[in-house]
Scaffold this motif. Structure first.
Motif: not given
Length: 360
Positions: A119-127
């Motif tokens: 998990a955490g891919g969405a947040q990384r893309l947003r950042e």
């Protein structure tokens, strides 16, 4: 759904996500979820890709590769994915790295990844400045991987049970003979299943009666592929009885013997050993115990065009006494196990019917 701005009409996004879900169904169930991706080109057309199984390219790079081959400008495209892109190094590099490298400005996700390690891919893309929208066709994406999600939540391997049987559900004749009920094509399919699984499980009764090796062996037509080149599953025996010291499984140093009658504890033990997908090949007591405990995520029936009458059944007593208590399953499309045989076996791949939601 996130209120992120979108560069293309919502209807096009939904249609592309439906295409991604259809592509996901082409994949292989097991240690990994079924995942599909679709890239919406500037002209509105969509190109899809899917994850074909453990160790193969994920859906996102497969779709990106296809889009590049078609000459699509990725910097003006939208990527739709049925599951949140991974952000960790596993058997393949993080998909988030590739997405950022391509310059894709917008990513639409159906559902988040429940696996903490991925998990955490969405947040990384947003950042990194990518517009991320979530929740498009989420219910459909979760339904597609309902049993995989269950296995992840229960911290156990995904369980496939394979049964080779006659039309009337017999795995052996009344005198015990069973080789071979199903065809050479079915047996080749079994070796494909073994090669995909992390472990192959049998009960002590099967181990003592058949002296199996539980290895994945290449098909005769693929003679250039040696057995040593195949990733071999771990042999597992479940049950209280001891093994014959001279048997193949006792002689194999990789064999795990779990002396328990509790199928759930056995699966949890295997999960702690890093085994994420197990194939159960017998016997009737073990398979029946797994079904009774609702631990079977996928059932493969190899059905020969043969009637045996009296004989051994593939599942022990399930404790069902009335029709209303029957355990219902959902089938993938039925297919023959050989295109050339005059009377081919039939392959049924089934998943348990999802439990009704509250209030339904």
């Amino acid at each position: 759904m996130d209120q992120s701005p979108q560069t293309i009409p919502h209807a096009s996004v939904v249609a592309a996500m439906d295409a991604a879900l259809a592509a996901a169904r082409l994949g292989v169930r097991g240690a990994n979820p079924l995942v599909g991706a679709a890239i919406i080109a500037p002209d509105g057309t969509a190109i899809t890709g899917h994850h074909a199984g453990a160790g193969t390219a994920h859906a996102e790079p497969t779709a990106i590769r296809a889009a590049r081959s078609a000459g699509i400008d990725l910097t003006a495209s939208t990527l739709c994915v049925t599951l949140e892109p991974c952000s960790h190094h596993g058997r393949t590099p993080p998909c988030t790295d590739l997405i950022l490298e391509t310059g894709i400005p917008e990513v639409v996700l159906a559902s988040a990844d429940p696996n903490p390690a991925a998990a955490g891919g969405a947040q990384r893309l947003r950042e990194a400045g990518v517009r991320v929208t979530t929740g498009v066709r989420e219910a459909q994406a979760r339904a597609l991987n309902a049993r995989w999600l269950t296995a992840v939540g229960e911290r156990r391997p995904f369980v496939t049970v394979k049964i080779a049987q006659s039309l009337d559900g017999r795995i052996a004749a009344a005198d015990g003979t069973s080789q071979w009920i199903t065809s050479a094509a079915s047996r080749a399919r079994v070796h494909t299943l073994r090669a995909r699984a992390d472990a192959v499980i049998v009960g002590t009764g099967t181990a003592l009666a058949d002296d199996p090796r539980l290895t994945a062996r290449p098909a005769a037509e693929a003679a250039e592929t040696s057995e040593a080149e195949i990733t071999q599953p771990v042999p597992v025996v479940v049950g209280m009885r001891g093994l014959d010291p001279a048997s193949h499984l006792a002689q194999d140093p990789r064999t795990i013997h779990l002396r328990t009658r509790d199928p759930r504890s056995a699966l949890e033990d295997l999960k702690t050993r890093g085994l994420d997908h197990v194939l159960v090949e017998g016997g009737a007591q073990l398979a029946g115990a797994l079904v009774r405990a609702d631990l079977v995520d996928e059932l493969e029936l190899h059905i020969a065009p043969l009637l045996l009458g009296d004989g051994l059944t593939g599942l022990a007593d399930l404790g069902i006494t009335t029709l209303a208590d029957g355990i219902r399953w959902v089938s993938d499309p039925v297919e023959p196990l050989s295109d050339s045989a005059p009377n081919p076996d039939t392959l049924l791949r089934l998943s348990p019917t999802p439990a009704p939601t509250k209030g339904s």
